[in-house]
Design a protein around this motif. Structure first.
Motif, PDB file in Angstrom:
ATOM      1  N   TYR A  81       0.845  -1.203   0.000  1.00 23.40           N
ATOM      2  CA  TYR A  81       0.000   0.000   0.000  1.00 23.40           C
ATOM      3  C   TYR A  81       0.875   1.246   0.000  1.00 23.40           C
ATOM      4  CZ  TYR A  81      -4.005  -2.992   0.940  1.00 23.40           C
ATOM      5  OH  TYR A  81      -4.994  -3.950   0.857  1.00 23.40           O
ATOM      6  N   ASN A  93       0.673   5.664  -0.200  1.00 23.47           N
ATOM      7  CA  ASN A  93      -0.139   6.883  -0.065  1.00 23.47           C
ATOM      8  C   ASN A  93       0.172   7.845  -1.219  1.00 23.47           C
ATOM      9  OD1 ASN A  93      -1.323   6.017   2.338  1.00 23.47           O
ATOM     10  ND2 ASN A  93       0.362   6.855   3.562  1.00 23.47           N
ATOM     11  N   ASP A 115      -0.081  11.630  -2.940  1.00 21.41           N
ATOM     12  CA  ASP A 115      -0.283  13.070  -2.719  1.00 21.41           C
ATOM     13  C   ASP A 115      -0.785  13.667  -4.031  1.00 21.41           C
ATOM     14  OD1 ASP A 115      -0.210  15.740  -2.203  1.00 21.41           O
ATOM     15  OD2 ASP A 115       1.813  15.743  -1.327  1.00 21.41           O
ATOM     16  N   LEU A 123      -3.456   4.537  -2.382  1.00 22.82           N
ATOM     17  CA  LEU A 123      -4.471   5.097  -1.488  1.00 22.82           C
ATOM     18  C   LEU A 123      -4.419   6.620  -1.529  1.00 22.82           C
ATOM     19  CD1 LEU A 123      -3.920   2.848   1.677  1.00 22.82           C
ATOM     20  CD2 LEU A 123      -5.663   2.542  -0.101  1.00 22.82           C
ATOM     21  N   GLU A 124      -5.606   7.222  -1.693  1.00 18.68           N
ATOM     22  CA  GLU A 124      -5.709   8.680  -1.605  1.00 18.68           C
ATOM     23  C   GLU A 124      -6.706   9.008  -0.514  1.00 18.68           C
ATOM     24  OE1 GLU A 124      -6.934  12.583  -4.307  1.00 18.68           O
ATOM     25  OE2 GLU A 124      -6.549  10.654  -5.277  1.00 18.68           O
ATOM     26  N   ASN A 125      -6.159   9.558   0.588  1.00 16.53           N
ATOM     27  CA  ASN A 125      -7.002   9.831   1.764  1.00 16.53           C
ATOM     28  C   ASN A 125      -7.688   8.555   2.255  1.00 16.53           C
ATOM     29  OD1 ASN A 125      -6.380  12.597   1.740  1.00 16.53           O
ATOM     30  ND2 ASN A 125      -7.975  12.977   0.186  1.00 16.53           N
ATOM     31  N   ARG A 126      -6.853   7.461   2.336  1.00 13.65           N
ATOM     32  CA  ARG A 126      -7.292   6.151   2.837  1.00 13.65           C
ATOM     33  C   ARG A 126      -8.310   5.467   1.920  1.00 13.65           C
ATOM     34  NH1 ARG A 126      -6.035   4.668   7.991  1.00 13.65           N
ATOM     35  NH2 ARG A 126      -4.925   6.197   9.252  1.00 13.65           N
ATOM     36  N   ASN A 140       3.239   2.945   2.656  1.00 10.25           N
ATOM     37  CA  ASN A 140       2.485   2.887   3.921  1.00 10.25           C
ATOM     38  C   ASN A 140       2.777   1.537   4.590  1.00 10.25           C
ATOM     39  OD1 ASN A 140       0.616   2.827   6.009  1.00 10.25           O
ATOM     40  ND2 ASN A 140      -0.942   3.950   4.819  1.00 10.25           N
TER      41      ASN A 140
END
Length: 682
Positions: free
Chosen positions: A82, A84, A86, A149-152, A204
């Protein structure tokens, strides 16, 4: 309350033994496994020795550790990575490019070329951030699944090779410029993009590990089940494959579910009963057959400590890796106890210890058989431990017995020698080498517990030692007398099976008290002057008697062992100094016999009794005139019979038969000393 305290004080020795017994029991139980023990012994690849086994209840079949590990490895390989995202980074990079690209594009270029370069820059940015730019190069497989993942929230997925590494920047720039035939601007574009490109993907780790942990938790440790009354294995079947796994599953079920928390106290109670019973047998043995050891709390503590030490070592090895169980040198126990006590006590303690260890090890019957046989061989082969060669020979014999017995068990189980585990023989060799540690261990025990072994006795028997040198210088006659007594006592001890080394050392030191006033003893009066002529009979008797007390003081000052000091205390028992007693009695009929008697105690062992006989016979033999065989026989009989009449041997565990044997040895030795010859007719 006062009476109770007084009673405790009077029986403090017994109270100590009870506390020691209870403490040893609980310490050993503490080391034992706190689960039920599966009542069947089995090994993979060997025939099932018991009757047909049916499932006593429903239970699940556990997977093997290799199966579980394979599934875990598969889960780790399939785990998703996973990252993250931005989302603002791409816009910032695009804005920076539009702002700065004019600085690297000359104004002399045509509008078409400028437009193409601007388009290339946009294509480079789109390609870089299509999946995202990593903040660093990670050591992951290229085929690893990834989720962005973007903002979970999951935005996209793919494989790790789809993600752009910063090291890929040059390749992407070059490929886009080639498409537009603008390769000559590679350096300018590269310099520009290295300044403005920023990563937008961050690994992550926490989320990835949480997801992996969740997947691992889904792995089942069982496969299928066995219903109650189902046949698991028949007698004679080889324990392998699925049958082996079913047996292991049933064993684990016994140790977990069947022996649950509700039964824990019962299990501990049962173990306590077994251990207490075994240790009680040891105490009863000491009480009945080794009263002198039983009465000595230090010796009882020493025995219990060694038993606990063997249990502790075995438990540690079993918990580490049970296959190394035969490395533990259990035979050190009978070796140590034989060195300090005797063979019978050593073997009995060894058997008790092996019985206790049967509750810890697997294949308990095989283990107990091997260890008991090895213990018996240890007792039978090890003699005169102070001789280094004897120890090496005995350890070799013990190791050979281990190997032969293990080989026999293996053939019985396997029916052949094809799969013989040669590495187990190596464990027996290591066990033999570890057994050699008994020599330094005996030395340590001597210092800690104040005991004395044959090794120390051998050192004490050296006539070049400081104390014996002093005796030979100050009282040469006494020293010569002690040597003669030592030779007589050693021969007598060998005849009746007593400790010859101990009695020899006792004989060498028994008269060291004469060093204080050497000239008051006839063997040291070389000038013909007798200082007793100037003293009263009572004073002379006092000086003679005091050599026992003086000897004890000198022995303690020189740190002689108590077992040696016992010979100094008892070599005259409670006998009377008859010469001065008779002399005083001629003057005073009301003389007190106690004033002319040694304080005692009387001899309380075979060895101390032997010394009393040999000392009296050797000293009195100097008065024999024209000795003949008949004179010597009568002389020896009279002296020893007189001692028996005075009950000097009442406390010693010596028989009439043994006393007769000692008499025979003394007669023979004295005859040799005086060189008696048969008188041939002229």
């Amino acid at each position: 309350m006062k009476d109770f305290i007084n009673s405790l004080y009077r029986n403090h020795s017994l109270v100590y033994k009870i506390l020691l017994y209870i403490s040893a029991t609980f310490l050993i139980v503490y080391l034992f496994p706190k689960s039920g023990k599966f009542k069947y012994n089995f090994e993979r690849g060997k025939p099932w020795q018991s009757e047909n086994l049916y499932a006593p209840f429903d239970f699940a079949i556990k997977k093997t550790s290799s199966e579980v590990n394979a599934e875990k490895n598969e889960a780790r390989n399939q785990a998703i990575l996973y990252f993250n995202l931005d989302p603002d980074v791409k816009q910032q990079v695009t804005a920076s490019f539009l702002e700065q690209y004019k600085s690297v594009v000359p104004d002399s270029l045509s509008n078409t070329t400028k437009s193409n370069l601007k388009e290339v820059g946009g294509d480079v940015i789109d390609k870089l951030y299509k999946k995202g730019v990593l903040d660093q190069d990670y050591d992951f497989s290229l085929n690893k699944k990834v989720v962005i993942l973007e903002n979970r929230i999951e935005r996209s997925s793919g494989i790790y090779s789809d993600l752009t590494k910063q090291s890929d920047l040059r390749t992407i720039i070059n490929s886009e410029l080639v498409k537009k035939n603008l390769e000559e601007y590679f350096n300018q574009f590269t310099s520009l993009f290295f300044d403005i490109v920023e990563p937008n993907l961050t690994y992550n780790k926490a989320f990835t590990e949480k997801a992996l942990k969740n997947e691992l938790s889904k792995i089942s440790y069982t496969r299928g089940s066995v219903e109650r009354e189902t046949l698991i294995i028949s007698k004679g079947e080889v324990v392998e494959g699925d049958k082996y796994q079913k047996l292991k599953s049933l064993e684990a079920e016994y140790e977990s579910q069947v022996w649950s928390d509700s039964n824990y106290n019962w299990i501990v109670f049962a173990y306590t009963l077994l251990v207490a019973l075994a240790l009680l047998m040891l105490l009863l043995f000491l009480r009945k057959y080794r009263q002198d050891v039983f009465d000595n709390n230090t010796k009882v503590t020493f025995i219990f400590f060694n038993i606990f030490l063997m249990v502790l070592l075995t438990t540690l090895v079993v918990n580490f890796d049970a296959q190394y169980i035969y490395v533990v040198p259990i035979c050190i126990l009978p070796l140590v106890l034989k060195a300090f006590f005797d063979a019978r006590l050593g073997l009995f303690s060894h058997v008790i210890t092996v019985l206790l260890l049967g509750s810890i090890v697997s294949n308990s019957y095989e283990y107990m058989f091997l260890q008991i046989i090895a213990g018996i061989v240890t007792i039978l082969t090890v003699s005169e431990l102070y001789k280094r060669a004897n120890l090496f020979i005995s350890v070799g014999q013990i190791t050979m017995i281990y190997i032969v017995a293990y080989f026999a068990f293996f053939v019985i189980h396997e029916g052949s020698v094809e799969n013989l585990k040669w590495e187990t023989f190596g464990l027996f060799v290591l066990c033999g080498l570890a057994t050699l540690f008994v020599q330094p261990l005996i030395y340590v025990y001597e210092k800690i517990f104040g005991l004395v072994s044959d090794v120390s006795l051998l050192e004490l028997s050296d006539t070049n030692s400081k104390l014996l040198k002093e005796l030979s210088n100050k009282a040469p006659g006494t020293f010569h007398h002690s040597l003669n007594v030592a030779n007589l006592a050693e021969a007598s001890a060998n005849e009746i099976g007593a400790n010859a080394m101990l009695v020899r050392v006792g004989a060498l030191y028994h008269d060291i008290g004469k060093m204080k006033n050497p000239t008051y003893f006839t063997e040291n009066q070389s000038t013909g002057i007798n200082p007793h002529d100037e003293l009263s009979s009572k004073e002379s008797a006092g000086i003679i008697i005091d050599h026992v007390i003086n000897g004890i003081e000198i022995a303690k000052k020189n740190n002689l062992p108590d077992r040696v000091i016992d010979f100094i205390r008892t070599h005259h028992g409670t006998s009377v100094v008859y010469y001065f007693y008779s002399k005083e009695k001629k003057i005073n009929e009301q003389v007190d016999k106690l004033d002319f008697s040694y304080p005692g105690p009387k001899p309380f062992s075979k060895e101390t009794a032997i010394l009393m006989m040999c000392d009296s016979v050797e000293a009195a033999s100097k008065s024999l005139k024209e000795p003949t065989s008949t004179k010597i026989d009568n002389f020896v009989e009279n002296i020893i019979n007189k001692q028996m009449a005075e009950e000097q041997f009442l406390n010693a565990n010596i028989t009439f038969k043994e006393i007769q044997a000692i008499k025979k040895v003394l007669k023979h030795k004295l005859a040799n000393i005086y060189h008696l010859r048969i008188e041939y007719p002229e």
